[in-house]
Motif scaffolding. Structure first.
Motif, PDB file in Angstrom:
ATOM      1  N   GLU A 103      62.711  10.301 -89.215  1.00  0.00           N
ATOM      2  CA  GLU A 103      63.476  10.121 -87.979  1.00  0.00           C
ATOM      3  C   GLU A 103      64.373   8.888 -88.056  1.00  0.00           C
ATOM      4  O   GLU A 103      65.527   8.911 -87.590  1.00  0.00           O
ATOM      5  N   GLU A 104      63.864   7.812 -88.649  1.00  0.00           N
ATOM      6  CA  GLU A 104      64.682   6.597 -88.793  1.00  0.00           C
ATOM      7  C   GLU A 104      65.864   6.843 -89.721  1.00  0.00           C
ATOM      8  O   GLU A 104      66.976   6.344 -89.482  1.00  0.00           O
ATOM      9  N   LEU A 105      65.656   7.615 -90.768  1.00  0.00           N
ATOM     10  CA  LEU A 105      66.754   7.936 -91.680  1.00  0.00           C
ATOM     11  C   LEU A 105      67.831   8.758 -90.984  1.00  0.00           C
ATOM     12  O   LEU A 105      69.034   8.546 -91.212  1.00  0.00           O
ATOM     13  N   ILE A 106      67.425   9.681 -90.133  1.00  0.00           N
ATOM     14  CA  ILE A 106      68.402  10.496 -89.396  1.00  0.00           C
ATOM     15  C   ILE A 106      69.229   9.606 -88.467  1.00  0.00           C
ATOM     16  O   ILE A 106      70.461   9.766 -88.356  1.00  0.00           O
ATOM     17  N   LYS A 107      68.586   8.649 -87.790  1.00  0.00           N
ATOM     18  CA  LYS A 107      69.324   7.728 -86.923  1.00  0.00           C
ATOM     19  C   LYS A 107      70.347   6.927 -87.726  1.00  0.00           C
ATOM     20  O   LYS A 107      71.491   6.736 -87.293  1.00  0.00           O
ATOM     21  N   ALA A 108      69.926   6.443 -88.892  1.00  0.00           N
ATOM     22  CA  ALA A 108      70.840   5.660 -89.723  1.00  0.00           C
ATOM     23  C   ALA A 108      72.021   6.506 -90.199  1.00  0.00           C
ATOM     24  O   ALA A 108      73.173   6.045 -90.208  1.00  0.00           O
ATOM     25  N   LEU A 109      71.762   7.746 -90.580  1.00  0.00           N
ATOM     26  CA  LEU A 109      72.846   8.622 -91.038  1.00  0.00           C
ATOM     27  C   LEU A 109      73.832   8.926 -89.916  1.00  0.00           C
ATOM     28  O   LEU A 109      75.041   9.010 -90.150  1.00  0.00           O
ATOM     29  N   TYR A 116      77.423  15.447 -93.064  1.00  0.00           N
ATOM     30  CA  TYR A 116      76.544  16.599 -93.276  1.00  0.00           C
ATOM     31  C   TYR A 116      75.399  16.568 -92.258  1.00  0.00           C
ATOM     32  O   TYR A 116      74.746  15.538 -92.093  1.00  0.00           O
ATOM     33  N   PRO A 117      75.134  17.674 -91.579  1.00  0.00           N
ATOM     34  CA  PRO A 117      74.038  17.707 -90.595  1.00  0.00           C
ATOM     35  C   PRO A 117      72.685  17.747 -91.296  1.00  0.00           C
ATOM     36  O   PRO A 117      72.527  18.332 -92.366  1.00  0.00           O
ATOM     37  N   LEU A 118      71.697  17.108 -90.679  1.00  0.00           N
ATOM     38  CA  LEU A 118      70.354  17.079 -91.249  1.00  0.00           C
ATOM     39  C   LEU A 118      69.345  16.830 -90.140  1.00  0.00           C
ATOM     40  O   LEU A 118      69.631  16.119 -89.176  1.00  0.00           O
TER      41      LEU A 118
END
Length: 243
Positions: A103-109, A116-118
């Motif tokens: 979840e933290e990686l998605i926020k950073a992206l 690119y969606p993830l």
């Protein structure tokens, strides 16, 4: 009739068993193929991370999740983008920690405006086909950041190194500079201008009088007279020849 039923029934059982075996073989083949494809996709991601400089990706003892997610966290940090997200990555984490890290990686992206969606489940679910272009994009960001800050970091590191250490070439140059400086001072002291005359107070200052005080004017006159003397000698010879 009973004989026909016995043989007919037995034949149907054998045929069904063969069909089950064929289906099972196909499933195993499909699973093996999917496993091979997944391993190939993981190798492609690992190669990209190694090219970017994340060398922990080559440690085979780590789990695929640790190698991939660790590379993503490293890439985001190395990009020097202010994402204001806690990306503290811990290897061999449990399921809850993996979900939180995803979840933290998605926020950073999202803050980095990744094209690119993830989704978090795609990260801890090891969805390599969708992770591949994102990791490729992150590594490109890292390389661009290095190109922008590489010269500055090199100059800074050289200045820090020069405060406490010296290269052999620099120490040799320093010793030669001190010797050359001493020699230049001795030559300057030996051949410094000597004042031979002193101008009277009543005399008006001029360029020629200043040169005359240090004995320079006579040298200029002698140097100017030499070409005239040679020219007069040539003229005399020419007149004698024309006689």
């Amino acid at each position: 009739m009973g004989r026909f039923d016995i043989f007919g029934g037995g034949g149907d059982d054998v045929t069904q068993q063969q069909q089950d075996d064929v289906v099972e073989d196909k499933q195993l083949t499909r699973q093996e193929k999917a496993k091979e494809e997944k391993e190939a996709q993981l190798r492609g991601i690992v190669d990209i991370l190694l090219a970017g400089g994340y060398f922990r990706a080559r440690i085979s003892s780590l789990s695929p999740f640790d190698r991939v997610v660790g590379g993503m966290a490293w890439s985001i940090t190395a990009s020097n983008v202010d994402v204001d997200v806690d990306l503290f990555f811990q290897e061999n984490s449990n399921i809850g920690q993996r979900i939180k890290m995803s979840e933290e990686l998605i926020k950073a992206l999202h803050k980095m405006k990744c094209p690119y969606p993830l989704q978090p489940q795609q990260i801890h679910g090891e969805d390599y086909p969708n992770l591949f272009p994102i990791i490729q994009w992150l590594v490109k960001k890292v390389i661009e950041t290095r190109e922008e800050t590489g010269d500055l970091l090199r100059l800074y590191s050289e200045s820090q190194f020069g405060k406490n250490y010296q290269m052999p070439v620099d120490s040799d140059f320093s010793s030669k500079v001190s010797v050359a400086k001493t020699y230049a001072e001795e030559v300057g002291e030996r051949y410094k201008p000597l004042r031979r005359f002193k101008r009277q107070k009543s005399a008006a200052p001029s360029f020629h009088s200043t040169l005359l005080e240090y004995g320079k004017l006579n040298r200029m006159k002698s140097a100017a007279a030499a070409p005239e003397k040679k020219q007069s000698e040539k003229a005399a010879k020419l007149e004698a020849a024309l006689g």
